[in-house]
Design a protein around this motif. Structure first.
Motif, PDB file in Angstrom:
ATOM      1  N   LEU B  80       0.865  -1.181   0.000  1.00  0.00           N
ATOM      2  CA  LEU B  80       0.000   0.000   0.000  1.00  0.00           C
ATOM      3  C   LEU B  80       0.903   1.233   0.000  1.00  0.00           C
ATOM      4  O   LEU B  80       1.203   1.793   1.048  1.00  0.00           O
ATOM      5  CB  LEU B  80      -0.908   0.025   1.242  1.00  0.00           C
ATOM      6  N   PRO B  81       1.349   1.666  -1.169  1.00  0.00           N
ATOM      7  CA  PRO B  81       2.294   2.787  -1.213  1.00  0.00           C
ATOM      8  C   PRO B  81       1.631   4.104  -0.842  1.00  0.00           C
ATOM      9  O   PRO B  81       0.402   4.191  -0.727  1.00  0.00           O
ATOM     10  CB  PRO B  81       2.758   2.787  -2.670  1.00  0.00           C
ATOM     11  N   GLU B  82       2.467   5.114  -0.692  1.00  0.00           N
ATOM     12  CA  GLU B  82       1.935   6.420  -0.301  1.00  0.00           C
ATOM     13  C   GLU B  82       1.402   7.211  -1.499  1.00  0.00           C
ATOM     14  O   GLU B  82       0.690   8.188  -1.323  1.00  0.00           O
ATOM     15  CB  GLU B  82       3.013   7.219   0.425  1.00  0.00           C
ATOM     16  N   SER B  83       1.787   6.813  -2.700  1.00  0.00           N
ATOM     17  CA  SER B  83       1.244   7.440  -3.908  1.00  0.00           C
ATOM     18  C   SER B  83       0.672   6.324  -4.791  1.00  0.00           C
ATOM     19  O   SER B  83       0.994   5.151  -4.574  1.00  0.00           O
ATOM     20  CB  SER B  83       2.339   8.200  -4.641  1.00  0.00           C
ATOM     21  N   PRO B  84      -0.165   6.652  -5.764  1.00  0.00           N
ATOM     22  CA  PRO B  84      -0.816   5.595  -6.559  1.00  0.00           C
ATOM     23  C   PRO B  84       0.166   4.653  -7.258  1.00  0.00           C
ATOM     24  O   PRO B  84      -0.115   3.469  -7.396  1.00  0.00           O
ATOM     25  CB  PRO B  84      -1.633   6.381  -7.574  1.00  0.00           C
ATOM     26  N   GLY B 110      -9.822   4.518 -12.430  1.00  0.00           N
ATOM     27  CA  GLY B 110     -10.792   5.549 -12.050  1.00  0.00           C
ATOM     28  C   GLY B 110     -10.128   6.627 -11.222  1.00  0.00           C
ATOM     29  O   GLY B 110      -8.911   6.659 -11.072  1.00  0.00           O
ATOM     30  N   GLU B 111     -10.948   7.524 -10.694  1.00  0.00           N
ATOM     31  CA  GLU B 111     -10.427   8.617  -9.872  1.00  0.00           C
ATOM     32  C   GLU B 111     -10.126   8.110  -8.462  1.00  0.00           C
ATOM     33  O   GLU B 111     -10.875   7.292  -7.933  1.00  0.00           O
ATOM     34  CB  GLU B 111     -11.471   9.739  -9.786  1.00  0.00           C
ATOM     35  N   PRO B 112      -9.053   8.609  -7.864  1.00  0.00           N
ATOM     36  CA  PRO B 112      -8.796   8.231  -6.462  1.00  0.00           C
ATOM     37  C   PRO B 112      -9.928   8.727  -5.559  1.00  0.00           C
ATOM     38  O   PRO B 112     -10.421   9.844  -5.739  1.00  0.00           O
ATOM     39  CB  PRO B 112      -7.481   8.953  -6.134  1.00  0.00           C
ATOM     40  N   GLU B 113     -10.306   7.882  -4.646  1.00  0.00           N
ATOM     41  CA  GLU B 113     -11.409   8.239  -3.741  1.00  0.00           C
ATOM     42  C   GLU B 113     -10.907   8.107  -2.295  1.00  0.00           C
ATOM     43  O   GLU B 113     -10.435   7.040  -1.892  1.00  0.00           O
ATOM     44  CB  GLU B 113     -12.584   7.278  -3.972  1.00  0.00           C
ATOM     45  N   ILE B 115     -10.987   7.510   1.457  1.00  0.00           N
ATOM     46  CA  ILE B 115     -11.822   6.682   2.325  1.00  0.00           C
ATOM     47  C   ILE B 115     -11.560   7.090   3.769  1.00  0.00           C
ATOM     48  O   ILE B 115     -10.418   7.376   4.136  1.00  0.00           O
ATOM     49  CB  ILE B 115     -11.482   5.193   2.155  1.00  0.00           C
ATOM     50  N   GLU B 116     -12.632   7.115   4.556  1.00  0.00           N
ATOM     51  CA  GLU B 116     -12.464   7.433   5.967  1.00  0.00           C
ATOM     52  C   GLU B 116     -11.575   6.368   6.617  1.00  0.00           C
ATOM     53  O   GLU B 116     -11.836   5.180   6.485  1.00  0.00           O
ATOM     54  CB  GLU B 116     -13.836   7.457   6.658  1.00  0.00           C
ATOM     55  N   GLY B 117     -10.553   6.813   7.272  1.00  0.00           N
ATOM     56  CA  GLY B 117      -9.613   5.865   7.861  1.00  0.00           C
ATOM     57  C   GLY B 117      -8.193   6.167   7.420  1.00  0.00           C
ATOM     58  O   GLY B 117      -7.251   5.534   7.869  1.00  0.00           O
ATOM     59  N   GLY B 118      -8.040   7.136   6.509  1.00  0.00           N
ATOM     60  CA  GLY B 118      -6.695   7.585   6.170  1.00  0.00           C
ATOM     61  C   GLY B 118      -6.074   6.895   4.978  1.00  0.00           C
ATOM     62  O   GLY B 118      -4.865   6.767   4.909  1.00  0.00           O
ATOM     63  N   TYR B 119      -6.878   6.454   4.036  1.00  0.00           N
ATOM     64  CA  TYR B 119      -6.293   5.875   2.829  1.00  0.00           C
ATOM     65  C   TYR B 119      -7.165   6.234   1.620  1.00  0.00           C
ATOM     66  O   TYR B 119      -8.266   6.774   1.764  1.00  0.00           O
ATOM     67  CB  TYR B 119      -6.129   4.369   2.953  1.00  0.00           C
ATOM     68  N   THR B 120      -6.633   5.940   0.457  1.00  0.00           N
ATOM     69  CA  THR B 120      -7.308   6.276  -0.792  1.00  0.00           C
ATOM     70  C   THR B 120      -7.502   5.015  -1.618  1.00  0.00           C
ATOM     71  O   THR B 120      -6.609   4.172  -1.669  1.00  0.00           O
ATOM     72  CB  THR B 120      -6.442   7.276  -1.583  1.00  0.00           C
ATOM     73  N   ALA B 121      -8.661   4.891  -2.225  1.00  0.00           N
ATOM     74  CA  ALA B 121      -8.945   3.728  -3.064  1.00  0.00           C
ATOM     75  C   ALA B 121      -9.049   4.162  -4.521  1.00  0.00           C
ATOM     76  O   ALA B 121      -9.631   5.211  -4.818  1.00  0.00           O
ATOM     77  CB  ALA B 121     -10.250   3.068  -2.617  1.00  0.00           C
ATOM     78  N   ILE B 122      -8.449   3.377  -5.393  1.00  0.00           N
ATOM     79  CA  ILE B 122      -8.527   3.655  -6.834  1.00  0.00           C
ATOM     80  C   ILE B 122      -9.055   2.395  -7.512  1.00  0.00           C
ATOM     81  O   ILE B 122      -8.389   1.356  -7.502  1.00  0.00           O
ATOM     82  CB  ILE B 122      -7.144   4.005  -7.411  1.00  0.00           C
ATOM     83  N   ALA B 123     -10.247   2.495  -8.072  1.00  0.00           N
ATOM     84  CA  ALA B 123     -10.824   1.349  -8.783  1.00  0.00           C
ATOM     85  C   ALA B 123     -10.382   1.399 -10.245  1.00  0.00           C
ATOM     86  O   ALA B 123     -10.362   2.472 -10.854  1.00  0.00           O
ATOM     87  CB  ALA B 123     -12.337   1.379  -8.682  1.00  0.00           C
ATOM     88  N   SER B 124      -9.996   0.258 -10.781  1.00  0.00           N
ATOM     89  CA  SER B 124      -9.558   0.194 -12.186  1.00  0.00           C
ATOM     90  C   SER B 124     -10.222  -1.004 -12.839  1.00  0.00           C
ATOM     91  O   SER B 124     -10.306  -2.074 -12.248  1.00  0.00           O
ATOM     92  CB  SER B 124      -8.040   0.026 -12.273  1.00  0.00           C
ATOM     93  N   MET B 188      -1.782   5.011   0.864  1.00  0.00           N
ATOM     94  CA  MET B 188      -1.913   5.535   2.226  1.00  0.00           C
ATOM     95  C   MET B 188      -2.343   7.002   2.232  1.00  0.00           C
ATOM     96  O   MET B 188      -2.976   7.465   3.151  1.00  0.00           O
ATOM     97  CB  MET B 188      -0.574   5.424   2.955  1.00  0.00           C
ATOM     98  N   ALA B 189      -1.962   7.735   1.182  1.00  0.00           N
ATOM     99  CA  ALA B 189      -2.231   9.171   1.172  1.00  0.00           C
ATOM    100  C   ALA B 189      -3.666   9.456   0.768  1.00  0.00           C
ATOM    101  O   ALA B 189      -4.340   8.610   0.196  1.00  0.00           O
ATOM    102  CB  ALA B 189      -1.283   9.858   0.205  1.00  0.00           C
ATOM    103  N   GLN B 190      -4.130  10.668   1.078  1.00  0.00           N
ATOM    104  CA  GLN B 190      -5.446  11.099   0.653  1.00  0.00           C
ATOM    105  C   GLN B 190      -5.398  11.487  -0.822  1.00  0.00           C
ATOM    106  O   GLN B 190      -4.330  11.700  -1.389  1.00  0.00           O
ATOM    107  CB  GLN B 190      -5.913  12.289   1.479  1.00  0.00           C
ATOM    108  N   SER B 191      -6.552  11.618  -1.434  1.00  0.00           N
ATOM    109  CA  SER B 191      -6.593  11.860  -2.877  1.00  0.00           C
ATOM    110  C   SER B 191      -5.963  13.185  -3.269  1.00  0.00           C
ATOM    111  O   SER B 191      -5.423  13.332  -4.343  1.00  0.00           O
ATOM    112  CB  SER B 191      -8.034  11.815  -3.367  1.00  0.00           C
ATOM    113  N   SER B 192      -6.019  14.184  -2.352  1.00  0.00           N
ATOM    114  CA  SER B 192      -5.442  15.480  -2.697  1.00  0.00           C
ATOM    115  C   SER B 192      -3.933  15.377  -2.859  1.00  0.00           C
ATOM    116  O   SER B 192      -3.332  16.111  -3.628  1.00  0.00           O
ATOM    117  CB  SER B 192      -5.763  16.501  -1.608  1.00  0.00           C
ATOM    118  N   GLU B 193      -3.320  14.429  -2.120  1.00  0.00           N
ATOM    119  CA  GLU B 193      -1.880  14.261  -2.221  1.00  0.00           C
ATOM    120  C   GLU B 193      -1.524  13.281  -3.325  1.00  0.00           C
ATOM    121  O   GLU B 193      -0.394  13.214  -3.776  1.00  0.00           O
ATOM    122  CB  GLU B 193      -1.315  13.724  -0.907  1.00  0.00           C
ATOM    123  N   ALA B 194      -2.501  12.481  -3.712  1.00  0.00           N
ATOM    124  CA  ALA B 194      -2.194  11.425  -4.669  1.00  0.00           C
ATOM    125  C   ALA B 194      -2.090  11.978  -6.083  1.00  0.00           C
ATOM    126  O   ALA B 194      -2.832  12.858  -6.487  1.00  0.00           O
ATOM    127  CB  ALA B 194      -3.289  10.363  -4.604  1.00  0.00           C
TER     128      ALA B 194
END
Lengths: 209, 203
Positions: B80-84, B110-113, B115-124, B188-194
């Motif tokens: 689970l890296p810190e960037s996509p 897809g767009e990074p989303e 998630i509450e809990g401090g991580y970002t999900a990207i569906a592809s 691990m990062a939020q979408s704004s940082e990703a």
């Protein structure tokens, strides 16, 4: 013999007073010495305890400084714990689709083949397939292959609520032969393990007919 | 005022007693109080030593574990890296598809989303073509790749080859299936940082 004291009573009284005042003075001296000894002992005790307290404080400070020098390692471990918690949350309850697909492949009856399979963590599974419908069998085996498929799917521990949506005879791709077309839905049991990088050993095929 | 010797004696005794009592209460009794206070402070300092020693021992253990901690952090950073890190993901997916014997047709991230809990999900959504057995193999391998992913949904159907040159009478050719797989990867990062883009090389 009669002893006669010719001294006047004032003189006798004065001499008695002088004798008594000496004792009183001695007693006062003893009290002063006693108080002095006790006081000195207490001062010595207090001084000793002060020294012990100082040593203890220095020891505690030294240990704390030493512990603080290792704080960077604690911070790393805290970071790891936090990231592990995030990873566990992100990957919790993943459906093991590889194992499910493999087990379905293993348990399908030999006279059944699939033409469509869809899986979703939310909606579960939908399977569509065909079963051989021989013209020559008497009595007609018909939908029994579909029933066998249902029984075997229900035995899989990663599937639940196996349900037949439809099963109908149909012509097979302009061959002039007939098959049984069926559609089955099922729920998916998600694995509890959040992070799994080990090889999945497929379950042994079901022994049910 | 003339005092008799007896009266003088009594006065002297009383005076000595008063002085002794005053010395007792003004000098000795406060020392007892001071000692009691010091005893409390010593006990408190001993407790501090115990807790400091315990903290030190705990941190020494943490230090001893630090190589494993670093290794786990590194492994986690790959999972689970810190960037996509889409390039790395695509390479790993391509290798996995190749190993499974399938053909990697497309991938659509897809767009990074957040998630509450401090991580970002990207569906592809990825599309692959190959044999059914290879598709099963791919589904199994996808769970074991370094980058941790979740297969949100998949759809496998018989692949109809629209190629006019394809030999329709070739019955020996195994049936091919097309699998559409929606995978979700995490950072691990939020979408704004990703950022899915690769930074431009500096001159």
């Amino acid at each position: 013999m009669i002893r006669i004291n010719l001294l006047p009573p004032e003189i006798i009284e004065k001499r008695k007073f002088e004798g008594r005042i000496t004792y009183v003075g001695l007693a006062a001296l003893v009290v002063v010495i006693l108080l002095g000894v006790v006081y000195g002992f207490m001062v010595w005790q207090v001084s000793g305890k002060n020294d012990v307290l100082q040593q203890n404080k220095e020891a505690a400070t030294q240990l704390l400084n030493q512990a603080n020098s290792y704080e960077v390692f604690q911070e790393k471990e805290d970071l790891l714990d936090a990231r592990m918690a995030v990873a566990a949350q992100a990957l919790a309850n993943r459906a093991d689709w590889g194992r499910i697909a493999n087990e379905i492949s293993l348990i399908l009856p030999s006279d059944v083949w699939l033409v469509y399979m869809a899986g979703s963590e939310e909606a579960g599974m939908e399977i569509a397939g065909n079963a051989v419908d021989s013209d020559a069998d008497v009595p007609d085996v018909g939908h029994k292959a579909v029933a066998k498929t249902l029984v075997r799917l229900a035995d899989l521990e990663l599937l639940n609520n196996v349900w037949l949506t439809s099963s109908a005879k149909a012509d097979y791709a302009d061959t002039g032969k007939q098959v049984i077309e069926f559609t089955i839905t099922a729920g998916v049991v998600r694995s509890a393990a959040s992070m799994d990088s080990s090889a999945n050993v497929p379950a042994p095929p079901s022994q049910t007919p | 005022m003339n005092l008799s010797p007896s009266q003088k004696l009594i006065i002297a005794i009383v005076l000595i007693a008063v002085v002794a009592a005053a010395a007792l209460f003004l000098l000795i009794v406060p020392k007892f109080t001071q000692m009691a206070t010091l005893d409390d402070q010593i006990a408190q300092a001993a407790d501090e030593i115990d807790s400091a020693r315990s903290l030190l021992s705990q941190r020494q253990e943490v230090k001893a574990r630090s190589p494993q901690t670093e290794a786990q952090l590194l492994a986690l950073a790959n999972q689970l890296p810190e960037s996509p890190e889409m390039p790395g993901l695509i390479i790993e997916l391509q290798d996995t598809v190749n190993t499974s014997g399938m053909e990697f047709i497309s991938i659509q991230p897809g767009e990074p989303e957040a998630i509450e809990g401090g991580y970002t999900a990207i569906a592809s959504e990825m599309v692959v073509i190959g044999r059914w057995q290879d598709c099963v193999d791919l589904l199994q391998r996808l769970r074991r790749i370094t980058r941790q992913i979740r297969i949100l949904e998949f759809r496998v159907e018989v692949f109809e080859d629209d190629d006019p040159d394809a030999d329709a009478t070739d019955t020996d050719k195994p049936t091919e299936v097309q699998a559409t797989i929606v995978v979700e990867v995490y950072t691990m990062a939020q979408s704004s940082e990703a950022s899915a883009t690769v930074p431009a090389p500096s001159e």
